[in-house]
Design an enzyme around this catalytic site. Structure first.
Site, PDB file in Angstrom:
ATOM      1  N   LYS A   1     -25.632 -42.307  29.082  1.00 50.71           N
ATOM      2  CA  LYS A   1     -25.088 -42.200  30.441  1.00 50.71           C
ATOM      3  C   LYS A   1     -25.098 -40.739  30.881  1.00 50.71           C
ATOM      4  CE  LYS A   1     -21.131 -41.589  32.144  1.00 50.71           C
ATOM      5  NZ  LYS A   1     -21.640 -40.740  33.246  1.00 50.71           N
TER       6      LYS A   1
ATOM      7  N   GLU B   1     -12.279 -21.685  31.843  1.00 48.68           N
ATOM      8  CA  GLU B   1     -13.745 -21.679  31.845  1.00 48.68           C
ATOM      9  C   GLU B   1     -14.243 -21.702  33.288  1.00 48.68           C
ATOM     10  OE1 GLU B   1     -15.660 -25.313  30.563  1.00 48.68           O
ATOM     11  OE2 GLU B   1     -17.276 -24.173  29.640  1.00 48.68           O
TER      12      GLU B   1
ATOM     13  N   CYS C   1     -22.507 -23.946  28.223  1.00 49.90           N
ATOM     14  CA  CYS C   1     -21.266 -24.001  27.432  1.00 49.90           C
ATOM     15  C   CYS C   1     -21.106 -22.736  26.600  1.00 49.90           C
ATOM     16  CB  CYS C   1     -21.240 -25.241  26.562  1.00 49.90           C
ATOM     17  SG  CYS C   1     -22.688 -25.414  25.495  1.00 49.90           S
TER      18      CYS C   1
ATOM     19  N   GLU D   1     -18.505 -32.273  22.048  1.00 53.18           N
ATOM     20  CA  GLU D   1     -18.960 -30.902  22.325  1.00 53.18           C
ATOM     21  C   GLU D   1     -18.386 -30.542  23.684  1.00 53.18           C
ATOM     22  OE1 GLU D   1     -20.328 -28.973  20.254  1.00 53.18           O
ATOM     23  OE2 GLU D   1     -20.992 -30.372  18.712  1.00 53.18           O
TER      24      GLU D   1
HETATM   25  P1  NAD Z   1     -17.398 -33.660  32.608  1.00 45.39           P
HETATM   26  O1  NAD Z   1     -16.464 -33.729  31.459  1.00 45.39           O
HETATM   27  O2  NAD Z   1     -16.868 -33.747  33.976  1.00 45.39           O
HETATM   28  O3  NAD Z   1     -18.473 -34.850  32.495  1.00 45.39           O
HETATM   29  C1  NAD Z   1     -19.274 -35.034  31.341  1.00 45.39           C
HETATM   30  C2  NAD Z   1     -19.719 -36.499  31.280  1.00 45.39           C
HETATM   31  O4  NAD Z   1     -18.578 -37.329  31.053  1.00 45.39           O
HETATM   32  C3  NAD Z   1     -20.372 -37.011  32.559  1.00 45.39           C
HETATM   33  O5  NAD Z   1     -21.444 -37.858  32.218  1.00 45.39           O
HETATM   34  C4  NAD Z   1     -19.238 -37.809  33.212  1.00 45.39           C
HETATM   35  O6  NAD Z   1     -19.691 -38.815  34.077  1.00 45.39           O
HETATM   36  C5  NAD Z   1     -18.566 -38.406  31.985  1.00 45.39           C
HETATM   37  N1  NAD Z   1     -17.172 -38.827  32.187  1.00 45.39           N
HETATM   38  C6  NAD Z   1     -16.321 -38.492  33.192  1.00 45.39           C
HETATM   39  N2  NAD Z   1     -15.110 -39.072  33.005  1.00 45.39           N
HETATM   40  C7  NAD Z   1     -15.212 -39.791  31.851  1.00 45.39           C
HETATM   41  C8  NAD Z   1     -14.294 -40.592  31.102  1.00 45.39           C
HETATM   42  N3  NAD Z   1     -13.035 -40.751  31.483  1.00 45.39           N
HETATM   43  N4  NAD Z   1     -14.722 -41.153  29.953  1.00 45.39           N
HETATM   44  C9  NAD Z   1     -15.993 -40.957  29.521  1.00 45.39           C
HETATM   45  N5  NAD Z   1     -16.904 -40.216  30.177  1.00 45.39           N
HETATM   46  C10 NAD Z   1     -16.526 -39.633  31.327  1.00 45.39           C
HETATM   47  O7  NAD Z   1     -18.251 -32.335  32.375  1.00 45.39           O
HETATM   48  P2  NAD Z   1     -19.295 -31.662  33.366  1.00 45.39           P
HETATM   49  O8  NAD Z   1     -18.556 -31.006  34.482  1.00 45.39           O
HETATM   50  O9  NAD Z   1     -20.380 -32.638  33.670  1.00 45.39           O
HETATM   51  O10 NAD Z   1     -19.941 -30.543  32.398  1.00 45.39           O
HETATM   52  C11 NAD Z   1     -19.450 -29.249  32.280  1.00 45.39           C
HETATM   53  C12 NAD Z   1     -18.608 -29.105  31.027  1.00 45.39           C
HETATM   54  O11 NAD Z   1     -19.364 -29.469  29.879  1.00 45.39           O
HETATM   55  C13 NAD Z   1     -18.157 -27.696  30.763  1.00 45.39           C
HETATM   56  O12 NAD Z   1     -16.826 -27.687  30.352  1.00 45.39           O
HETATM   57  C14 NAD Z   1     -19.056 -27.230  29.626  1.00 45.39           C
HETATM   58  O13 NAD Z   1     -18.567 -26.174  28.850  1.00 45.39           O
HETATM   59  C15 NAD Z   1     -19.190 -28.478  28.862  1.00 45.39           C
HETATM   60  N6  NAD Z   1     -20.353 -28.415  27.988  1.00 45.39           N
HETATM   61  C16 NAD Z   1     -20.163 -28.318  26.624  1.00 45.39           C
HETATM   62  C17 NAD Z   1     -21.254 -28.201  25.791  1.00 45.39           C
HETATM   63  C18 NAD Z   1     -21.105 -28.070  24.289  1.00 45.39           C
HETATM   64  O14 NAD Z   1     -22.089 -28.264  23.572  1.00 45.39           O
HETATM   65  N7  NAD Z   1     -19.924 -27.752  23.770  1.00 45.39           N
HETATM   66  C19 NAD Z   1     -22.531 -28.195  26.328  1.00 45.39           C
HETATM   67  C20 NAD Z   1     -22.687 -28.286  27.704  1.00 45.39           C
HETATM   68  C21 NAD Z   1     -21.583 -28.409  28.526  1.00 45.39           C
END
Ligand code: NAD
Length: 468
Positions: free
Chosen positions: A168, A371, A275, A241
């Site tokens: 997803k 962040e 990230c 992650e």
């Molecule tokens: P987000 O948490 O808003 O969304 C990530 C994913 O989770 C999306 O596909 C979203 O639709 C889904 N999602 C949303 N609500 C959910 C729920 N309740 N249950 C399950 N899935 C759900 O993150 P974002 O804004 O898309 O991405 C940015 C964030 O990701 C930043 O905090 C960044 O640091 C982090 N990130 C971490 C890594 C790592 O490897 N540690 C890598 C890239 C990004």
């Protein structure tokens, strides 16, 4: 343009409705794709569950061969996929091309690691072996900053170890994941890789689904917390992650002019939406002013514009919410007189913000504590390195970090005191499929990449056999 069907059980499925996809360089819809309903999600999980019996017993060499075919097809379609990635994500074409290349490399490397059984004891009385058994259906949930690479490495790790997948993507970057699904549909057996989309409504259903055995999640810490809670009901395996607030500590013996391009490049790669980007710099007061001057010079040289336009060095912020958040952060810094360079944001249309350097930043500012995930970088002066390390470690995040200085031994000593999953010395953001990667503290749980990362997609099973 009207593309992007869901991929369920080896079929392109129209789904219950359609959703628009915004081009962040214009702020306007440029494409649409299928949006899945709860019943599409049920069908995807059921297909993955049904495909598991045969895929998990397919010999590793065959699984690996098929994944390499997927990589071959991605490589063949590099230009098309890189262009699509820039359209939906915003990053400059060179970065998109590098992401497609990295996707191919990660799939090939991860699909080449076979987890062999380990013999723990083979004595006169008993033989004890440890096996790595696939888990079942993996829910792979990815964010919008590297929509192709993250989909590829999660899919490769899950499928290579014998699991099946429901992938997803983020609602704002669904197209590359759907393109990956369409490639997989032509190469992999039906049901092995399913791709569904949502508008942030289906994640909770997927993570709570009783037929999902493992959640491989990348996203924000806030969402990660919800995923963890949701997984608790059936004790699902999880790899999280999550967010990061990587600090770079620049020591007093560092050469600020020589280091500035590397610091700047790592902080503003993908317009800061990484990230493990440098998200705060702690610079010793001895080199503080020359470092600020160099960072400001580099920020002023940046060419911000549409990612497909030749000459652009920095693309837009990916989505409206993030654009507004970064603009608010910059407005606060501007009113405090701390903007050393950048700060200009587009008024209408695309989500453009110039790389912004915020000087005299300090603990307690939200830009330092939280962040930002965008093109704005705080630089914090320090006089005592022990104090800098304390400030760095006061964060609830612990993803990456780096220490920069001429005396490598001293830099390593400082690096060892940083509480994060990865610490680099005289570099930052160097990662690969052969290097274990994971976050400390609220930056995550578990590892990705290398054999250690692949083991997280398996159940360790001990076979303990009596000998007569
Ligand atoms: P987000 O948490 O808003 O969304 C990530 C994913 O989770 C999306 O596909 C979203 O639709 C889904 N999602 C949303 N609500 C959910 C729920 N309740 N249950 C399950 N899935 C759900 O993150 P974002 O804004 O898309 O991405 C940015 C964030 O990701 C930043 O905090 C960044 O640091 C982090 N990130 C971490 C890594 C790592 O490897 N540690 C890598 C890239 C990004």
């Amino acid at each position: 343009m009207n593309q992007g069907a869901l991929i369920i059980n080896g079929q392109a499925v129209a789904g219950a409705s359609r959703m628009g996809v915004i081009d962040p360089s214009t702020g306007e819809e440029f494409a649409s794709c299928s949006k899945a309903s709860a019943s599409d999600l049920e069908a995807a999980v059921a297909a993955a569950k049904a495909a598991f019996a045969s895929w998990s017993t397919t010999p590793f060499a065959e699984r690996s061969r098929l994944l390499n075919e997927v990589a071959d097809e991605i490589a063949r379609r590099q230009t098309e996929l890189a262009t699509l990635l820039t359209r939906e994500q915003g990053k400059v074409l060179a970065e998109s091309t590098a992401e497609v290349e990295a996707s191919v490399a990660f799939i090939r490397h991860l699909a080449g690691i076979e987890l062999h059984r380990e013999v723990i004891e083979d004595s006169a009385t008993r033989r004890i072996e440890q096996h790595f058994r696939p888990l079942g259906v993996v829910a792979a949930i990815v964010p919008w900053n590297f929509p192709l690479l993250m989909a590829c490495f999660k899919v490769a790790a899950a499928l290579g170890t014998g699991n099946t997948v429901v992938l997803k993507p983020s609602p704002s970057t669904p197209l590359c994941a759907l393109a990956l699904g369409a490639i997989g549909m032509r190469i992999l057996p039906p049901g092995v890789l399913n791709v569904i989309t949502d508008q942030n409504d289906l994640g909770p259903l997927l993570t709570a689904h009783p037929d999902v055995a493992k959640i491989a999640f990348t996203g924000s810490t806030g969402t990660g917390r919800k995923v963890m809670a949701s997984a608790a009901a059936s004790i699902k395996r999880i790899t999280l992650e999550l967010g990061g607030n990587d600090a770079a500590i620049v020591l007093d013996d560092a050469d600020p002019v020589a280091l500035a391009p590397a610091l700047f490049g790592t902080a503003f790669f993908n317009s800061g939406q990484v990230c493990i980007a440098i998200k705060r710099i702690y610079a010793h007061k001895k080199i503080y002013e020359p470092l600020i001057a160099e960072l400001a010079r580099l920020a002023n040289e940046a060419v911000v514009g549409p990612g497909l336009e030749p000459g652009t060095t920095h693309g837009p912020v990916q989505n409206r919410m993030q654009f507004d958040k970064v603009r608010r952060i910059i407005a606060d810094a501007r009113s405090a007189g701390q903007v050393a360079a950048g700060g200009e944001a587009a008024d209408g249309g695309g989500y453009f913000i110039r790389p912004t350097i915020v000087r005299d930043a300090r603990a307690g500012m939200s830009l330092v504590e939280d962040e930002q995930f965008g093109p704005v970088l705080p630089v914090i002066p320090f006089a005592d390195v022990g104090d800098a390390v304390r400030q760095v470690n006061a964060s609830r995040y612990g993803l990456g970090g780096s220490v920069w200085g001429a005396d490598t031994a001293r830099a390593i000593e400082v690096a060892s005191a940083i509480e994060s999953g990865t610490v680099w010395v005289n570099k930052h953001l160097d990662f690969g499929p052969d290097i274990p990667f994971g976050g400390a503290k609220e930056s995550g749980l578990g590892l990705q990449f290398s054999a250690a990362g692949l083991q997280e997609f398996t159940q360790k099973q001990v076979l303990n056999i009596a000998k007569s």
